[in-house]
Design a protein around this motif. Structure first.
Motif, PDB file in Angstrom:
ATOM      1  N   GLN A  57       0.953  -1.274   0.015  1.00 29.81           N
ATOM      2  CA  GLN A  57       0.179   0.004   0.084  1.00 29.81           C
ATOM      3  C   GLN A  57       0.822   1.365  -0.108  1.00 29.81           C
ATOM      4  OE1 GLN A  57      -3.355  -0.060  -0.134  1.00 29.81           O
ATOM      5  NE2 GLN A  57      -3.110   2.117  -0.554  1.00 29.81           N
ATOM      6  N   LEU A  58       2.115   1.085   0.579  1.00 28.08           N
ATOM      7  CA  LEU A  58       3.026   2.179   0.586  1.00 28.08           C
ATOM      8  C   LEU A  58       3.478   2.685  -0.551  1.00 28.08           C
ATOM      9  CD1 LEU A  58       4.703   3.966   2.649  1.00 28.08           C
ATOM     10  CD2 LEU A  58       6.397   2.158   2.545  1.00 28.08           C
ATOM     11  N   VAL A  59       3.815   1.786  -1.504  1.00 26.92           N
ATOM     12  CA  VAL A  59       4.057   1.874  -2.821  1.00 26.92           C
ATOM     13  C   VAL A  59       2.932   2.733  -3.595  1.00 26.92           C
ATOM     14  CG1 VAL A  59       4.923   1.186  -5.029  1.00 26.92           C
ATOM     15  CG2 VAL A  59       5.290  -0.303  -2.978  1.00 26.92           C
ATOM     16  N   VAL A  60       1.750   2.297  -3.361  1.00 27.66           N
ATOM     17  CA  VAL A  60       0.506   2.696  -4.115  1.00 27.66           C
ATOM     18  C   VAL A  60       0.500   4.301  -3.762  1.00 27.66           C
ATOM     19  CG1 VAL A  60      -1.763   2.359  -4.126  1.00 27.66           C
ATOM     20  CG2 VAL A  60      -0.510   0.500  -4.411  1.00 27.66           C
ATOM     21  N   ASP A  61       0.598   4.415  -2.306  1.00 30.10           N
ATOM     22  CA  ASP A  61       0.467   6.067  -1.907  1.00 30.10           C
ATOM     23  C   ASP A  61       1.337   6.703  -2.645  1.00 30.10           C
ATOM     24  OD1 ASP A  61      -1.552   4.760  -0.474  1.00 30.10           O
ATOM     25  OD2 ASP A  61      -0.820   5.248   1.378  1.00 30.10           O
ATOM     26  N   GLU A  62       2.841   6.248  -2.697  1.00 29.65           N
ATOM     27  CA  GLU A  62       3.755   6.848  -3.037  1.00 29.65           C
ATOM     28  C   GLU A  62       3.404   7.209  -4.570  1.00 29.65           C
ATOM     29  OE1 GLU A  62       7.497   5.264  -0.147  1.00 29.65           O
ATOM     30  OE2 GLU A  62       7.226   4.467  -2.189  1.00 29.65           O
ATOM     31  N   LEU A  63       3.109   6.215  -5.389  1.00 34.80           N
ATOM     32  CA  LEU A  63       2.820   6.516  -6.670  1.00 34.80           C
ATOM     33  C   LEU A  63       1.707   7.517  -7.055  1.00 34.80           C
ATOM     34  CD1 LEU A  63       2.882   2.865  -8.082  1.00 34.80           C
ATOM     35  CD2 LEU A  63       4.515   4.544  -8.507  1.00 34.80           C
ATOM     36  N   ASN A  64       0.793   7.497  -6.250  1.00 34.14           N
ATOM     37  CA  ASN A  64      -0.594   8.260  -6.349  1.00 34.14           C
ATOM     38  C   ASN A  64      -0.191   9.951  -6.122  1.00 34.14           C
ATOM     39  OD1 ASN A  64      -2.246   6.715  -7.623  1.00 34.14           O
ATOM     40  ND2 ASN A  64      -3.069   5.921  -5.411  1.00 34.14           N
ATOM     41  N   ALA A  65       0.923   9.844  -5.157  1.00 36.08           N
ATOM     42  CA  ALA A  65       1.281  11.204  -4.652  1.00 36.08           C
ATOM     43  C   ALA A  65       2.002  11.968  -5.581  1.00 36.08           C
ATOM     44  CB  ALA A  65       2.025  11.091  -3.429  1.00 36.08           C
ATOM     45  N   ASN A  66       2.644  10.854  -6.621  1.00 37.75           N
ATOM     46  CA  ASN A  66       3.241  11.529  -7.728  1.00 37.75           C
ATOM     47  C   ASN A  66       2.558  11.561  -8.807  1.00 37.75           C
ATOM     48  OD1 ASN A  66       5.575  12.104  -6.098  1.00 37.75           O
ATOM     49  ND2 ASN A  66       6.526   9.745  -6.470  1.00 37.75           N
ATOM     50  N   GLY A  67       1.277  11.556  -8.915  1.00 36.37           N
ATOM     51  CA  GLY A  67       0.556  11.484 -10.113  1.00 36.37           C
ATOM     52  C   GLY A  67       0.021  10.604 -10.471  1.00 36.37           C
ATOM     53  N   GLY A  68       0.343   9.411  -9.829  1.00 37.60           N
ATOM     54  CA  GLY A  68      -0.127   7.932 -10.512  1.00 37.60           C
ATOM     55  C   GLY A  68       0.886   7.400 -11.545  1.00 37.60           C
ATOM     56  N   LEU A  69       0.552   6.408 -12.172  1.00 43.04           N
ATOM     57  CA  LEU A  69       1.160   5.780 -13.035  1.00 43.04           C
ATOM     58  C   LEU A  69       0.512   6.074 -14.427  1.00 43.04           C
ATOM     59  CD1 LEU A  69       3.612   3.760 -12.871  1.00 43.04           C
ATOM     60  CD2 LEU A  69       1.708   2.022 -12.786  1.00 43.04           C
ATOM     61  N   MET A  70       1.575   6.528 -15.287  1.00 43.93           N
ATOM     62  CA  MET A  70       1.030   7.001 -16.947  1.00 43.93           C
ATOM     63  C   MET A  70      -0.306   7.854 -16.696  1.00 43.93           C
ATOM     64  SD  MET A  70       1.261   3.603 -18.991  1.00 43.93           S
ATOM     65  CE  MET A  70      -0.386   3.176 -18.789  1.00 43.93           C
ATOM     66  N   GLY A  71      -0.242   8.716 -15.541  1.00 49.72           N
ATOM     67  CA  GLY A  71      -1.067   9.674 -15.483  1.00 49.72           C
ATOM     68  C   GLY A  71      -2.480   9.082 -15.027  1.00 49.72           C
ATOM     69  N   ARG A  72      -2.678   7.683 -14.941  1.00 45.28           N
ATOM     70  CA  ARG A  72      -3.532   7.163 -14.221  1.00 45.28           C
ATOM     71  C   ARG A  72      -3.437   6.855 -12.866  1.00 45.28           C
ATOM     72  NH1 ARG A  72      -4.727   1.910 -18.141  1.00 45.28           N
ATOM     73  NH2 ARG A  72      -6.177   1.415 -16.419  1.00 45.28           N
ATOM     74  N   PRO A  73      -4.414   6.976 -11.790  1.00 45.30           N
ATOM     75  CA  PRO A  73      -4.538   6.717 -10.365  1.00 45.30           C
ATOM     76  C   PRO A  73      -4.185   4.919 -10.348  1.00 45.30           C
ATOM     77  CG  PRO A  73      -6.661   6.767 -10.850  1.00 45.30           C
ATOM     78  CD  PRO A  73      -5.935   7.405 -12.226  1.00 45.30           C
ATOM     79  N   VAL A  74      -3.478   4.798  -9.247  1.00 46.86           N
ATOM     80  CA  VAL A  74      -3.266   3.437  -8.936  1.00 46.86           C
ATOM     81  C   VAL A  74      -3.961   2.887  -7.786  1.00 46.86           C
ATOM     82  CG1 VAL A  74      -1.275   1.722  -8.365  1.00 46.86           C
ATOM     83  CG2 VAL A  74      -0.982   3.680  -9.520  1.00 46.86           C
ATOM     84  N   GLU A  75      -4.714   1.839  -7.677  1.00 45.33           N
ATOM     85  CA  GLU A  75      -5.221   1.091  -6.668  1.00 45.33           C
ATOM     86  C   GLU A  75      -4.928  -0.436  -6.331  1.00 45.33           C
ATOM     87  OE1 GLU A  75     -10.117   0.008  -5.855  1.00 45.33           O
ATOM     88  OE2 GLU A  75      -9.536   1.165  -7.650  1.00 45.33           O
TER      89      GLU A  75
END
Lengths: 407, 239, 307, 315
Positions: A57-75
């Motif tokens: 979950q930590l990675v997911v939060d970090e990714l979303n804080a940086n604008g997600g992955l390829m502009g898409r949110p991560v879940e």
């Protein structure tokens, strides 16, 4: 037929149908910006699964804080495997067909994994597995499964790694003798596999072993096996059990006055308070990771700090950095591929050089059966002053080995 | 025409001899009373004959067959029927189903036939409401059901263990009539354990008197009642 | 009664002869066997008490021990006291916890079929172990104590002596229970209830109260044992499960309502297991001893009672 | 008032219809529901088999033992003798049944708690033997099935399980409606009375024990065919004893539909709770078991029967 009866029948019918509709409808509502979905399966009731899921979950939060992955949110959707093969398999089905995830991550326990493999094979989504050491599971996955990525070392990887490690150590420190081995192994698949592997790998040495019943499975009396080991008088004594065995084995070894020159413990995880005991000093251990690695690995330090900041606890098992790895490595591959298409992601993963929070940089290559094996190496560590210090591989070494083991 | 005969029938539990060298017989058409103070071994004797216990020594003859070593359910099929002192209806079954068991197993009938036969038998005993649970019927009905259960095994010899206990006087009279009628119609050999001597005098042709497992007297009740040993046994037994 | 005595004497003398042989061949087998037996007996005794008097099989037995162990652990780490001291407060708390569990759940099913109590206590076991899992996680815990490694050396054999505390504890439990059941008014009443609850009710004994007290008392003993348990074993939420089974099996071997025989059954089992485990590569089969013995003892008892 | 006598004829029909609806629904749903359905049916079969034996008053804790035995028999016969899935399931049933038949000769002398603990110990002995007989069974690491039934396809395997369930339900109903019902009920209520009515107690107990063990073995074989592996740990898991027991008690003992309803409710409930309470759902599960037993000691079928009785008497 009475009114009450028909009312009750109706109620039951409504209840049952609603149960099925609820379960099958949930998740069908589509959101505007469709997220990239990771489906995680860990045993949440166990500390390994709990911490792996939190780290993921930590990675997911970090990714979303940086604008997600390829502009898409991560879940990330995590389902409890309950350490039960049927539940673990049902979780795969749910994640694939109801939650419609893009990737599978997770894993802890070979038994559960065996039950999940048929379902995983059905969907062939990119799967990044953090658990299962049993090579039976590897056989079950089989050859030519490109979508399957296995992070955790297989049992024989671990064994090879120890041989390599001890050869290195014995070569470097001439006073350390490793000719005569005794292995105390818990009688379940974990311990027996360790014993079988050690026997073949160290076949040029004198080796003997004895099973014991782990405290985790209702045992907890090691006097018989320790007595046998003592009579054998080995250079190296290894026990392969679980965390619950750790301190009691030390106490009982002391009680029977058993002090081999090398005292090695090889449980999948250690109790958090083991280092507090005086008996822990100079006990050697096998592991993939220890908090002390942050001294020599910046990636590990970054992970550990972030984990502590978010959850207020120190990660206690290597499943935490493995859980972190499972998501981050896919995220990096997705970025590299610029797509979540299975083929593209597999290609990117096969090419990846990933600096893991466990210290080493990994890439995927075939193992005995499967195409994509991640970690192979174990580390040899030692309890020194209450901390796990790395003594091998030498590139990550945080301390010199203390030898011989004394009390 | 059948005859049940015991030969030096003995059983001991631990050090205690509950039935001690008992020799007696009943023939078809006879109703024999088995009397004696509490703890005299009356029910034990029935249990021995029915096969609940196996004797320590001695034999039980049904006609020309020694049945003393064969299991209870086979004796039931051979023609030993009985009721129980403490009534144990099969609570999981309805009244009709209770009665059906004997037809089904001792007589090895099919379900359908057993059901018809059980209905027929209950009708002769004037037992109705057969689909009720055993907890829902009154005492007289329960006793009738017990007799029906014993009859359903098609016995040659039938033992009634305090079947009148708990009935009021009119009910008792009704029950006595039923037993007499059945015994006559079916030409049964009947053994009756009773505490109420009025029942014994009305019902039986002869009696045996047990005390501490031994037969101390036998013959028509009127004769036996005068026997000194019998009197003292009852006094000693506190009845 | 007479025969029973003969069997008891025969059993004890057989055990003694076996012990002497063991002592000569391999003394550690005897030492470890007795120590194992002590642990078995100490945890089986409270179950024997509950089974003998309240007539329920408490499937939450081991889980209650686990809760007691955690209680004791937290008392020790919070107040910095030794587990053997913490046995007292733990025992008291467990008395009341047992009281609560009994009053709120088990007491309501005493009239229901035996099976319902089984499933009910299975539910209680589940709630206890899963709650502890939520609160304390599955991470095993163990207090490190120096004295548990106390060792003795006779000739060239060294063995741990701390574990002899378990046979002592078991003997103590037994002595207290027997004194309680034979000498105190409450205990005598409880024995009467155990033998014949209906009769006891008729002569004016408050059966419900007796049940409550006996269950709470057993919980207290479990509590005391829990504190001793953490000196030797790691604790984790699933640690209790196997002890339910083992205790139940031991009570079945001993015969319901026969407290002293629990010690005998434990000794037989402890020594047999210890013997098998001392045979090289015999450890994998040692659980077989446990289950094999249970079956043999139960079957032979059933044959004996048939005769 | 006696709860064990079932005189009402409408209830079984209603439960039957409901059961069929519940079993058909997953066909129109996805693989997830079907996978839950397969698990529920596995436990349902075990629950029914346990009930079939408890109808004679004998409490078995040996479910997991025969389940594990069956799953090993299926996998080993498929691996070594190349049996196809169905034959391997039948073979597993025969093996479990045969072993039950042999040990039954001795074990069926025991009653109550002694019978229960002995069946449990037997199951453990099976597990220990399989655990240590590495050359045949693969030891602690277990064995893999080379090929799953229907290659693991969701709908056919679910259909297979539904068929399996229907066969077992039919068998259970046969037990309920034939002379076996009379024999087993009589044995449960009073063995001496049963004997005196000519019932061969040993014979009927042996029939019930053997048949239910065979069902449990077949259920284990079904599991092996669905998931493609056996290990001593997972195949002999105590859950295969405890969960069916809880399901039967929840649904109601001494009937076919009690275990069916209990299995559906607890099986679906367990999965649901997990989705909404990822941490601690098992606590809630335990609390539900306790509450049901405190407030519905006769199970759902028994409770419904009582409600119905009250309803009728007021009309």
């Amino acid at each position: 037929m009475s009114k009450k009866l028909s009312a009750l029948t109706m109620m039951l019918i409504v209840l049952f149908s609603s149960v099925f509709f609820l379960t099958s409808c949930k998740g069908k509502e589509e959101k505007p910006a469709e997220p990239i979905k990771f489906g995680g399966i860990w045993p949440l009731g166990d500390i390994t699964g709990d911490q792996a899921a939190k780290a993921a979950q930590l990675v997911v939060d970090e990714l979303n804080a940086n604008g997600g992955l390829m502009g898409r949110p991560v879940e990330l959707i995590v389902i409890d495997s309950e350490l039960n093969p049927e539940k673990g398999a049902a979780a795969v089905e749910r994640l694939a067909t109801v939650e419609k995830v893009d990737f599978f991550v997770g894993g802890m326990s070979s038994g559960v994994h065996l039950g999940q493999i048929p379902a995983l094979k059905k969907y062939k989504k990119v799967t990044m597995w953090t658990g299962a050491a049993s090579s039976t599971a590897e056989t079950a996955v089989g050859e030519g499964q490109d979508w399957y990525f296995h992070l955790h070392p297989w049992d024989y990887n671990q064994g090879n790694s120890y041989v390599e490690g001890w050869d290195d150590i014995a070569a470097k420190f001439s006073n350390i003798s490793i000719d005569r081995w005794f292995l105390a192994y818990e009688e379940g698949p974990f311990g027996s596999a360790s014993f079988a592997a050690t026997q073949t790998l160290f076949s040029d040495m004198e080796i003997d072993g004895e099973a014991f019943q782990s405290a985790a499975l209702g045992g907890g009396d090691y006097t018989a096996v320790l007595q046998r080991a003592k009579d054998y008088n080995p250079d190296v004594f290894i026990w392969a059990g679980y965390a619950a065995d750790a301190l009691p084995i030390m106490e009982q070894a002391k009680a029977v006055n058993f002090t081999p020159p090398l005292f090695i413990g090889a449980p999948p995880g250690w109790p958090s308070d083991f280092g507090d005991s005086a008996l822990a000093e100079n006990v050697t251990l096998y592991g993939m990771w220890a908090p002390s690695i942050s001294k020599v690995s910046a990636v590990s330090k970054k992970f550990q700090d972030a984990y502590e900041a978010k959850y207020g606890e120190t990660p206690a098992t290597y499943f935490a950095p493995l859980g972190y790895t499972s998501i981050e490595i896919i995220a990096k591959a997705v970025e590299a591929a610029g797509s979540v298409e299975t083929e593209a992601v597999i290609k990117a993963l096969k090419a990846i050089q990933y600096e893991s929070p466990l210290g080493e940089t990994i890439s995927f290559s075939p193992s005995n059966v499967i195409s994509n094996q991640g970690f192979r190496n174990q580390k040899i560590l030692q309890w020194q002053n209450g901390n796990q210090e790395v003594i091998w591989p030498f590139e990550f070494a945080t301390a010199e080995p203390a030898y011989p083991f004394t009390r | 025409m059948s005859e049940l005969r015991t030969e030096n029938l003995t059983i001991s539990f631990g050090g205690l001899t509950a039935t001690d060298n008992v020799n007696f017989n009943i023939k078809s058409g006879e109703i024999v009373g088995i009397i004696g103070p509490n703890g005299a071994g009356k029910t034990t004797l029935i249990n021995l004959i029915a096969g609940i216990y196996y004797p320590t020594s001695g034999k039980i003859w049904l006609d020309d067959k020694d049945i003393s070593q064969i299991p209870a359910h086979e004796r039931s099929a051979l023609g030993i029927g009985r009721t129980f002192q403490l009534i144990h209806p099969l609570e999981g079954l309805t009244v009709l189903q209770n009665v059906m068991t004997g037809f089904l197993f001792a007589q090895k009938m099919g379900l359908k036939q057993a059901r018809e036969e059980a209905r027929k038998l209950c009708r002769t005993l004037e037992l109705t409401g057969l689909d009720r649970a055993t907890g829902e019927i009154n005492i007289l009905e329960t006793k009738k059901m017990e007799i029906a259960k014993a009859l359903a095994t098609n016995p040659k010899v039938m033992f009634l263990d305090e079947v009148m206990a708990g009935l009021n006087s009119t009910e008792t009279l009704e029950a006595i009539d039923i037993v007499k009628q059945i015994a006559a119609e079916r030409n049964l050999a009947v053994g009756v354990v009773e505490h109420v001597m009025g029942v014994i005098t009305k019902l039986t042709h002869s009696v045996i008197v047990l005390d501490t497992g031994r037969i101390i007297a036998a013959g028509p009740y009127e004769d036996v009642a005068q026997n000194e040993r019998v009197k003292s046994a009852y006094l000693g037994g506190g009845v | 009664m007479n025969k029973k005595k003969i069997y008891t004497i025969a059993g004890i003398s057989a055990a003694l002869i076996l012990s002497v042989i063991l002592l000569i061949i391999r003394p550690t087998i005897l030492v470890y066997g007795i120590q194992r037996a002590g642990i078995y007996a100490a945890i089986a005794l409270p179950m024997a008490l509950v089974l003998g008097i309240v007539h329920i099989v408490n499937l939450a037995h081991g889980e209650m021990m686990m809760v007691a162990a955690y209680l004791s652990y937290f008392i020790c780490t919070t107040f910095g006291i030794d587990p053997l001291v913490a046995a007292i407060p733990t025992g008291i708390i467990m008395f009341f916890l047992g009281l609560i569990i009994f009053k709120t759940s088990i007491a309501h099913t005493l009239e229901a079929p035996e099976l319902n109590q089984l499933i009910l206590t299975f539910g209680v076991a589940m709630v206890l172990s899963q709650s502890v899992n939520l609160i304390a996680t599955s991470q095993p815990r163990k207090i490190s104590l120096d004295y548990v490694s106390a060792s003795a050396t006779i000739g060239d054999v060294s063995f741990g002596i701390y574990d002899f505390i378990f046979p002592v504890l078991a003997a103590l439990f037994l002595a207290v229970l027997i004194y309680f059941l034979k000498k105190t008014r409450l205990g005598k009443a409880a024995s009467a209830v155990g033998q014949n609850p209906r009769g006891a009710r008729i002569v004016g004994i408050n059966v419900d109260l007796t049940y409550t007290i006996i269950f709470s008392l057993a919980s207290m003993i479990i509590g005391v044992f829990g504190s001793f348990f953490i000196t030797k074993f790691s604790i984790f939420p699933a640690v209790g499960g196997t002890f339910t089974m083992k205790s139940f099996a031991l009570v079945a071997m001993a015969g319901i309502g026969n407290l002293p025989m629990v010690i005998g059954a434990s000794l037989v089992l402890g020594l047999a297991e210890s013997l098998v485990m001392s045979v090289p590569h015999g450890a994998g089969w040692s659980p077989m001893i446990f289950f094999g013995l249970i079956i043999i003892v139960i079957l032979s008892r059933s044959f004996r009672s048939k005769q | 008032m006696n709860s064990t006598v079932q005189k009402n004829k409408t209830w079984p029909v209603i439960f039957g219809i409901l059961g069929v609806i519940v079993m058909i629904l997953p066909f129109f749903s996805g693989p997830y529901i079907q996978s839950i359905g397969r698990t529920v049916i596995t436990y349902m079969i075990l629950a029914i088999s346990w009930d079939m034996l408890i109808r004679s008053g004998q409490l078995s804790f040996g479910l997991a033992g025969f389940f594990g035995l069956g799953s090993y028999a299926a996998v080993l016969s498929a691996v070594n003798l190349h049996f196809n899935p169905f034959i391997s399931i039948v073979f597993a049933a025969l093996v479990a049944g045969l072993i039950a038949f042999l040990v039954g000769a001795v074990v069926l002398r025991l009653r109550g708690m002694y019978f229960a603990i002995t069946t449990l110990a037997l199951g453990e002995i099976f597990r220990i033997i399989i655990h240590n007989w590495t050359s045949l069974t693969g030891g602690p690491n277990g064995k893999l099935l080379p090929k799953l039934a229907f290659d693991g396809a969701s709908i056919p395997t679910y259909a297979m399980m539904v068929l399996f369930a229907l066969i077992i339900i039919a068998l259970s109903e046969y037990f309920k409606r034939s002379r076996i019902h009379y024999a087993l009920t009589a044995i449960r209520d009073n063995e001496i009375v049963a004997k005196s009515s000519g019932i061969n107690i040993y014979k009927y107990l042996l029939i019930a024990f053997t048949v239910t063990a065979a069902i449990q073995g077949a259920a284990g074989a079904g599991f092996a065919q669905l998931y493609g592996f056996v290990t001593p740990e997972s195949s002999f898991n105590a859950n295969y004893t405890l969960i069916p027991l809880a399901m039967t008690l929840l649904g109601g003992m001494y009937s076919t539909w009690g275990p069916v309803i209990g299995a559906v409710l607890l099986g679906v409930l367990g999965e649901f709770l997990k989705l909404y309470i990822p941490y601690g759902h098992l606590v809630v599960y335990g609390i539900i078991i306790i509450l049901v037993l405190l407030f519905m000691p006769w199970g759902i079928v028994g409770m419904a029967g009582r409600l119905l009785k009250k309803g009728e008497s007021h009309e």
